[in-house]
Design a protein around this motif. Structure first.
Motif, PDB file in Angstrom:
ATOM      1  N   GLN A 261     203.938 -26.121  12.072  1.00 50.90           N
ATOM      2  CA  GLN A 261     204.167 -27.271  11.138  1.00 50.90           C
ATOM      3  C   GLN A 261     204.744 -26.562   9.793  1.00 50.90           C
ATOM      4  O   GLN A 261     205.788 -27.199   9.535  1.00 50.90           O
ATOM      5  N   LEU A 262     204.371 -25.521   9.316  1.00 50.49           N
ATOM      6  CA  LEU A 262     204.870 -24.886   8.014  1.00 50.49           C
ATOM      7  C   LEU A 262     206.063 -24.481   8.453  1.00 50.49           C
ATOM      8  O   LEU A 262     207.085 -24.543   7.669  1.00 50.49           O
ATOM      9  N   LYS A 263     206.533 -23.786   9.640  1.00 53.87           N
ATOM     10  CA  LYS A 263     207.764 -23.304  10.037  1.00 53.87           C
ATOM     11  C   LYS A 263     208.836 -24.353  10.169  1.00 53.87           C
ATOM     12  O   LYS A 263     210.040 -24.245   9.628  1.00 53.87           O
ATOM     13  N   LEU A 264     208.402 -25.543  10.709  1.00 53.60           N
ATOM     14  CA  LEU A 264     209.105 -26.753  10.981  1.00 53.60           C
ATOM     15  C   LEU A 264     209.526 -27.321   9.559  1.00 53.60           C
ATOM     16  O   LEU A 264     210.870 -27.597   9.289  1.00 53.60           O
ATOM     17  N   LEU A 265     208.688 -27.290   8.743  1.00 48.46           N
ATOM     18  CA  LEU A 265     209.035 -27.944   7.228  1.00 48.46           C
ATOM     19  C   LEU A 265     209.871 -27.141   6.650  1.00 48.46           C
ATOM     20  O   LEU A 265     210.568 -27.705   5.645  1.00 48.46           O
ATOM     21  N   ARG A 266     209.576 -25.921   6.459  1.00 48.04           N
ATOM     22  CA  ARG A 266     210.341 -24.781   5.711  1.00 48.04           C
ATOM     23  C   ARG A 266     211.800 -24.697   6.171  1.00 48.04           C
ATOM     24  O   ARG A 266     212.811 -24.537   5.532  1.00 48.04           O
ATOM     25  N   SER A 267     212.125 -25.295   7.574  1.00 45.81           N
ATOM     26  CA  SER A 267     213.437 -25.235   7.748  1.00 45.81           C
ATOM     27  C   SER A 267     214.165 -26.469   7.474  1.00 45.81           C
ATOM     28  O   SER A 267     215.416 -26.317   7.451  1.00 45.81           O
ATOM     29  N   ARG A 268     213.385 -27.557   6.748  1.00 42.35           N
ATOM     30  CA  ARG A 268     214.234 -28.579   6.332  1.00 42.35           C
ATOM     31  C   ARG A 268     213.560 -28.719   4.912  1.00 42.35           C
ATOM     32  O   ARG A 268     213.114 -29.747   4.374  1.00 42.35           O
ATOM     33  N   ARG A 269     213.827 -27.725   3.900  1.00 41.55           N
ATOM     34  CA  ARG A 269     213.070 -27.706   2.486  1.00 41.55           C
ATOM     35  C   ARG A 269     213.266 -29.100   1.828  1.00 41.55           C
ATOM     36  O   ARG A 269     212.676 -29.630   1.168  1.00 41.55           O
ATOM     37  N   MET A 270     214.824 -28.995   1.961  1.00 40.76           N
ATOM     38  CA  MET A 270     215.315 -30.280   0.879  1.00 40.76           C
ATOM     39  C   MET A 270     215.071 -31.380   1.259  1.00 40.76           C
ATOM     40  O   MET A 270     214.521 -32.525   0.340  1.00 40.76           O
ATOM     41  N   LEU A 271     214.801 -31.714   2.767  1.00 42.07           N
ATOM     42  CA  LEU A 271     214.415 -33.014   3.301  1.00 42.07           C
ATOM     43  C   LEU A 271     212.963 -33.171   2.628  1.00 42.07           C
ATOM     44  O   LEU A 271     212.400 -34.104   2.442  1.00 42.07           O
ATOM     45  N   VAL A 272     212.148 -31.957   2.960  1.00 36.57           N
ATOM     46  CA  VAL A 272     210.765 -32.264   2.684  1.00 36.57           C
ATOM     47  C   VAL A 272     210.480 -32.436   0.981  1.00 36.57           C
ATOM     48  O   VAL A 272     209.890 -33.514   0.759  1.00 36.57           O
ATOM     49  N   TRP A 273     211.046 -31.728   0.290  1.00 37.39           N
ATOM     50  CA  TRP A 273     211.048 -32.010  -1.059  1.00 37.39           C
ATOM     51  C   TRP A 273     211.731 -33.509  -1.509  1.00 37.39           C
ATOM     52  O   TRP A 273     211.001 -34.081  -2.505  1.00 37.39           O
ATOM     53  N   GLY A 274     212.558 -33.856  -0.978  1.00 37.25           N
ATOM     54  CA  GLY A 274     213.109 -35.289  -1.277  1.00 37.25           C
ATOM     55  C   GLY A 274     211.854 -36.453  -0.983  1.00 37.25           C
ATOM     56  O   GLY A 274     211.973 -37.418  -1.673  1.00 37.25           O
ATOM     57  N   PHE A 275     211.195 -36.093  -0.186  1.00 40.47           N
ATOM     58  CA  PHE A 275     210.162 -36.989   0.366  1.00 40.47           C
ATOM     59  C   PHE A 275     208.902 -36.712  -0.449  1.00 40.47           C
ATOM     60  O   PHE A 275     208.282 -37.569  -0.907  1.00 40.47           O
TER      61      PHE A 275
END
Length: 241
Positions: free
Chosen positions: A189-203
């Motif tokens: 899960q963490l690997k997937l989210l780190r691959s899209r950090r800007m998307l994650v932080w935007g949320f």
């Protein structure tokens, strides 16, 4: 953009409010528990700081008061940081059946007749992942608390980093509902989210800011779970209607 998924999640729940109104109940229960805890912390924070800084008793005025006042605020900020992160975790734990059903309905709405592949994680694995996440949050909390003592940096950089870290953890907790249904363990899960950090932080960052207001957090939680399910589909490149 991550913020778009947050808005879409809120709209999705708004159009299904009769069906998922009960998803507000876990947030109400968690809020009561946290309000009591925060009131207790605020009541005793001065005594705790005074006990932890006996060396300042012999300092010339006004430095003992300046130091202890700063530590009072820093400790309260640290407690709020932990409260925002663990509020989501506790609410999700209390309302697990509700939020799992909500996430499943979002998936079905996006892919009628087709459910995401992969077995659900075992209850034991879910518990271990939850404990690991809390431990990670505690490590960050200690690091940020220590960094708060650094002049200038502690008053400028640390709060910004703190809100970014809080946003990331919120997204991990919220997407965990959908990801666990897909059999994805915490490390992946963490690997997937780190691959899209800007998307994650935007949320996560806007959500972390509004979650500082308790009643808002309760109202937004079901929509946040729905939006996090859409975000999960995005980071896994699953179709989104």
């Amino acid at each position: 953009m991550g913020f778009g998924y947050l808005l879409r999640g809120q709209r999705w729940v708004a159009t299904h409010r009769r069906r998922f109104g009960y998803a507000l109940v876990p947030g109400v229960i968690a809020l009561v528990l946290y309000v009591v805890a925060i009131v207790v912390v605020a009541w005793f924070v001065g005594d705790v700081v005074a006990w932890a800084t006996p060396f300042a008793d012999h300092w010339a005025s006004p430095w003992p008061g300046v130091l202890r006042g700063f530590l009072d605020v820093l400790l309260l900020v640290l407690c709020l940081f932990l409260a925002v992160i663990t509020f989501t975790a506790l609410t999700l734990a209390l309302g697990q059946p509700f939020y799992e059903a909500l996430a499943e309905h979002v998936d079905r709405d996006q892919s009628p007749g087709e459910m995401p592949p992969g077995p659900e994680l075992s209850t034991w694995q879910s518990i271990k992942d939850g404990i690991a996440l809390v431990l990670r949050a505690l490590v960050w909390a200690v690091v940020l608390f220590a960094a708060g003592f650094i002049p200038v940096v502690g008053q400028t950089v640390v709060p910004v980093v703190g809100i970014g870290v809080t946003g990331f953890f919120l997204v991990q907790e919220l997407t965990g509902v959908a990801m666990q249904r897909r059999g994805i363990a915490l490390r992946e899960q963490l690997k997937l989210l780190r691959s899209r950090r800007m998307l994650v932080w935007g949320f996560g960052i806007p959500l972390a800011v509004v979650f500082l207001v308790p009643f808002v957090a309760i109202l937004l939680m079901p929509g946040a779970v729905a939006g996090a399910t859409l975000l999960t589909r995005a980071v896994r490149h699953e179709p989104i209607a």
